[in-house]
Design a protein around this motif. Structure first.
Motif, PDB file in Angstrom:
ATOM      1  N   SER A  13     -13.437  -5.506  -7.593  1.00  0.00           N
ATOM      2  CA  SER A  13     -13.029  -6.828  -8.087  1.00  0.00           C
ATOM      3  C   SER A  13     -12.167  -7.586  -7.084  1.00  0.00           C
ATOM      4  O   SER A  13     -12.149  -8.815  -7.074  1.00  0.00           O
ATOM      5  N   TYR A 149       2.889   7.816  -6.420  1.00  0.00           N
ATOM      6  CA  TYR A 149       1.607   7.440  -5.813  1.00  0.00           C
ATOM      7  C   TYR A 149       1.159   8.521  -4.828  1.00  0.00           C
ATOM      8  O   TYR A 149       0.007   8.980  -4.865  1.00  0.00           O
ATOM      9  N   THR A 184      -3.506  -6.519   0.622  1.00  0.00           N
ATOM     10  CA  THR A 184      -4.069  -6.683  -0.730  1.00  0.00           C
ATOM     11  C   THR A 184      -2.891  -6.753  -1.707  1.00  0.00           C
ATOM     12  O   THR A 184      -1.727  -6.635  -1.305  1.00  0.00           O
TER      13      THR A 184
END
Ligand SMILES: NC(=O)c1ccc[n+]([C@@H]2O[C@H](COP(=O)([O-])OP(=O)(O)OC[C@H]3O[C@@H](n4cnc5c(N)ncnc54)[C@H](OP(=O)(O)O)[C@@H]3O)[C@@H](O)[C@H]2O)c1
Length: 229
Positions: A13, A149, A184
């Motif tokens: 996406s 993460y 991003t």
């Protein structure tokens, strides 16, 4: 059977995933499929077929897999990441990282094994991170989002190796790849200065093209450098 290479990108996406399908869309002899959680939010990219898939949902993954009879290369790009130290994140929230970044890829790979086995290439790319490198993170001044993460990406690396161990006799090539520091939504959390998504995607497509079974279970950086586990 078509001689085109069929490539499926999970999480197309935005960010690196969108750049990957845009790069693959202009590659000759390539059929590109991208998945998005919300089909209404999918961009119109010529030569790319989008289907709906949420990695955390059994039914969604099974439905998407039923629409994909065969693929050569599965790129599991989707993931979540923020700056969450393990000392402060709740155990439940750490579980969410594992649900998305580890259980999600496990669910997707298992569901798509028949489609991968239907072709000879049998390539799986798991989008990882240097945050998941045990050796790298143990060095002073470790970089990246680290914390929760990094823990999930280290588990993703091990998952890739275990899939490799169980599938190498069938000719699978399975590698975790660090896309570099990319500008991003996630990369911006590390500050300004990440590379454009298209630069990372171009290099990853080149790397993936050159992979053979001999390279399976190697941890790569987008530019082909081998990384420490
Ligand atoms: N950017 C960097 O500098 C960097 C560095 C190292 C590693 N990585 C890794 O590279 C990959 C891509 O990163 P990015 O920077 O492009 O991230 P991003 O901009 O945050 O995009 C994340 C992508 O994952 C999708 N996604 C999240 N949860 C999902 C789920 N449950 N099911 C399906 N799709 C889901 C998102 O879809 P929605 O749009 O629906 O949310 C989106 O397409 C990630 O695995 C990331 O960990 C990135």
């Amino acid at each position: 059977m078509s001689s085109d290479q069929i490539v499926l990108v999970i999480g197309a996406s935005r960010g690196v995933g969108l750049a990957l399908v845009q790069e693959l869309a202009v590659k000759p002899n390539t059929q590109t499929i991208g998945t998005v959680r919300d089909l209404n939010a999918a961009l119109d990219v010529p030569n790319v077929k989008f289907i709906a898939l949420d990695m955390t949902d059994d039914e969604s993954v099974a439905k998407a897999a039923s629409e994909i009879p065969e693929i050569d290369t599965l790129i599991i790009n989707a993931g979540m990441g923020k700056r969450d130290p393990v000392t402060t994140i709740s155990t439940a929230d750490l579980g969410t990282y594992l649900t998305v970044n580890v259980l999600g890829p496990h669910r997707v790979i298992r569901a798509l094994l028949p489609a991968l086995r239907a072709r000879k290439t049998r390539r799986i790319i798991a989008m990882s991170s240097t945050s998941g490198s045990l050796g790298g993170q143990a060095l002073p001044g470790s970089i990246g989002l680290a914390g929760a993460y990094g823990t999930s990406k280290a588990a993703l690396n091990m998952l890739s190796v275990q899939f490799h161990n169980e599938l190498q006799s069938e000719g699978f090539t399975i590698v975790p790849v660090h896309p570099g520091w990319v500008d991003t939504d996630m990369g911006k959390l590390h500050g300004p200065g990440g590379m454009p998504p298209a630069t990372s995607a171009k290099a990853i497509v080149k790397l993936v093209d050159g992979l053979t079974t001999k390279e399976s279970a190697t941890f790569y950086k987008f530019d082909g450098e081998k990384l420490a586990w």
